[in-house]
Design an enzyme around this catalytic site. Structure first.
Site, PDB file in Angstrom:
ATOM      1  N   GLY A 120     -11.674 -16.681  -5.187  1.00  0.00           N
ATOM      2  CA  GLY A 120     -11.975 -15.490  -4.973  1.00  0.00           C
ATOM      3  C   GLY A 120     -11.123 -14.946  -3.690  1.00  0.00           C
ATOM      4  N   GLY A 122     -10.656 -12.316   0.309  1.00  0.00           N
ATOM      5  CA  GLY A 122     -11.425 -11.694   1.219  1.00  0.00           C
ATOM      6  C   GLY A 122     -10.427 -11.259   2.274  1.00  0.00           C
ATOM      7  N   GLY A 123     -10.799 -10.773   3.411  1.00  0.00           N
ATOM      8  CA  GLY A 123     -10.326 -10.227   4.413  1.00  0.00           C
ATOM      9  C   GLY A 123      -8.932 -11.035   5.218  1.00  0.00           C
ATOM     10  CG  MET A 124     -10.433 -13.799   7.170  1.00  0.00           C
ATOM     11  SD  MET A 124      -9.708 -12.872   8.463  1.00  0.00           S
ATOM     12  CE  MET A 124      -8.616 -14.032   9.294  1.00  0.00           C
ATOM     13  CB  VAL A 127     -11.143 -19.213  -1.561  1.00  0.00           C
ATOM     14  CG1 VAL A 127     -11.778 -20.468  -1.867  1.00  0.00           C
ATOM     15  CG2 VAL A 127     -11.379 -18.772  -0.405  1.00  0.00           C
ATOM     16  CE  LYS A 142     -11.029 -17.819   3.856  1.00  0.00           C
ATOM     17  NZ  LYS A 142     -12.396 -17.640   4.259  1.00  0.00           N
ATOM     18  CG  ASP A 239     -16.787 -13.645  10.933  1.00  0.00           C
ATOM     19  OD1 ASP A 239     -17.407 -12.391  10.976  1.00  0.00           O
ATOM     20  OD2 ASP A 239     -16.144 -13.510   9.985  1.00  0.00           O
TER      21      ASP A 239
END
Length: 552
Positions: A120, A122-124, A127, A142, A239
């Site tokens: 997947g 995401g905003g960072m 993965v 990650k 977070d």
């Protein structure tokens, strides 16, 4: 927003400059300005540098988001495993990040991790599932956005938090093995989890129109708050949100991404206002950029999380009381949730333990009350409230009949008297001491394992003559200790002990945690003993060979 020509003039680059050249010019100027801001002699001058930095970010955004740059990267990214559709999940991502985050199956990172598949993004970052050659097991990797880690200040903060995260050892915190780099590409290695994120679980519940029950909510916080309480001894998560909570297949909730928010908070995303998707979960003091965040910022996020899971709506603006949206929930439970959402930190629960106690106490009180509609039971309770308790009366009669001395001489008397505050305090202190000892032992064992891995790698690189002994030690400890049944069994006992602790059964918790501590002490001794076995077996083999030679 400034025009691309203005931005190019500011960065001193030509119209046909590549994205890498733009990034290099941007980060070079930014680092220089940040250095001047840090050493500014007056607050006013520091504020001026902050304004210049903001303008620099605007010029950079204008340049990389221009139609020319967008068109020039279309063909380059179309073949990427992070497709253009998936790129929508990467808010504020610099175009130069994309190809560097894309890895085909079989690609090896840092000479050790073989990429298997994309899990997947995401905003960072992204993965991946990967195989760790040294551990001989599948793990999760990650990979962080290069446009974030190119920021020296952000990277320094993240590395500090990542080191803390790798030392956190709790059954409800995702195990981070290490933070590593391959060139200037930084990534986390962590345990590979099977299950789903709470955000996915929430979406499923919303589609079925099945809100979380109070029991389910208590189950979630009953696992997460002890984990937060433990983590808060070392760091603040910053977070907490559904995406950062994982539900495993065996029903355990795990917190992940400690320290990631530190990286994001010092990156250009927050400064340009392009990554405020999790702002709903951020405490007011966090949004204002306070440098002194503590555990209460995380408790605010927990309150938002519970409110969202209970109602399906993320609270924002003028928040409607939870009791009005979910009248079926216990009033005290709702009050505890709403207290988390107080704007001022001092008005929230002091820590995770206090919040968990408030939430669980209301549930226990509710279980002790009769169900509505049961008139006979209600009358019975009303009668007890109006007159003397039958059990109390019976006890008094018994005492008068056989005498206090006879009762005091038996074990019955102890059961009738609640534990004193001093006794409870002693039990709590004993449990806290056990938890501290257990944490130290687990950390030492984990550190010893990491050090052994490092020694094996060094010996392999240098063709050290001690490699055979190290390999033997590693194989023996991995098979007999870390991959055996002992640690899962001890972790299960630890979970039981923590449950007893949450229920206030301190003496039982102390007994259980003592067994877990002793079990980990035994594992530590076995690990240390394994180091000497190779030498012992070698010596025995040599002695046997010498004896056979003499016999001949």
């Amino acid at each position: 927003m400034p025009s691309p020509p203005e931005a190019r003039q500011l960065f001193g680059i030509d119209e046909g400059a590549s994205l890498d050249a733009i990034d290099q010019a941007y980060y070079s100027k930014r680092a220089e300005l940040q250095k001047k801001q840090k050493s500014a002699p007056t607050p006013a001058l520091a504020a001026k540098f902050a304004t210049v930095l903001a303008k620099l970010d605007d010029h950079y955004a204008a340049l990389v988001q221009s139609p020319v740059m967008t068109n020039s990267t279309t063909s380059a990214t179309s073949a990427s495993s992070l497709s253009q559709t998936k790129l929508d999940d990467l808010p504020g991502v610099a175009p130069s990040d994309i190809n560097r985050l894309s890895f085909a199956a079989g690609h090896v990172l840092a000479g050790r991790y073989t990429i298997a598949e994309l899990i997947g993004q995401g905003g960072m970052g992204a993965v991946y599932r990967a195989h760790d050659k040294n551990r001989d097991e599948d793990i999760a990797i990650k990979i962080l956005l290069p446009s974030l880690t190119n920021n020296e200040r952000a990277l320094t903060r993240f590395m500090d938090e990542a080191r803390i995260s790798s030392k956190l050892s709790h059954p409800n915190i995702v195990n981070v093995y290490d933070v590593q780099n391959d060139g200037d590409l930084y990534f986390l290695t962590m345990e590979l989890l099977e299950g789903q994120g709470v955000n996915q679980l929430l979406e499923t519940r919303e589609s079925l129109q099945q809100p979380f029950s109070e029991k389910e909510l208590l189950d979630i916080v009953g696992q997460l708050l002890p984990a937060l309480s433990y983590a808060h001894e070392h760091t603040v998560h910053r977070d907490i949100k559904p995406e950062n909570i994982w539900l495993t297949k065996d029903g355990h909730y795990k917190l992940m991404d400690f320290g990631i928010a530190q990286l994001q908070s010092t990156s250009r995303r927050t400064q340009t206002g392009t990554a405020m998707g999790t702002a709903y979960y951020m405490a007011p003091e966090q949004i204002k950029g306070s440098k002194h965040l503590d555990a209460r910022a995380d408790l605010y996020a927990v309150g938002i999380l519970l409110y969202t899971l209970a109602t399906g709506d993320v609270p924002a603006g003028l928040i409607k009381p939870l009791q009005k949206k979910r009248p079926d929930l216990n009033h005290g439970f709702c009050q505890a949730v709403m207290q988390c959402l107080e704007p001022q930190p001092d008005e929230r629960p002091a820590d995770a333990v206090q919040l968990l106690t408030a939430l669980q106490t209301t549930a226990k009180a509710r279980r002790g009350m009769p169900k509505q509609g049961n008139s006979k039971q209600a009358k019975s309770v009303a009668g007890l409230n109006a007159g003397p308790n039958k059990r109390v009366v019976a006890t008094l009669v018994l005492l008068l009949f056989i005498g206090l001395g006879a009762i005091a001489g038996t074990g019955v008397w102890k059961d009738w008297i609640p534990a004193s505050k001093a006794e409870i305090a002693r039990e709590k202190a004993a449990v806290a001491k056990l938890q501290g000892e257990l944490k130290v032992i687990k950390q030492r064992l984990d550190t010893a394992r990491r050090n052994l891995d490092s020694e094996v790698r060094d010996a392999e690189r240098n063709n050290n003559k001690g490699l055979a002994a190290l390999n033997y030690w590693q194989r023996l400890s991995e098979a007999g200790i870390f991959n055996g049944n002992q640690i899962p069994s001890l972790e299960g006992e630890l979970a039981v002990g923590e449950t007893l602790l949450r229920e206030g059964r301190y003496a039982e918790a102390q007994n259980t945690l003592s067994k877990v501590r002793d079990g980990y002490k035994t594992l530590q001794k076995e690990f240390n003993a394994a180091e000497k076995l190779f030498a012992a077996e070698t010596s025995a083999a040599q002695a046997k060979a010498a004896w056979l030679k003499r016999k001949k």
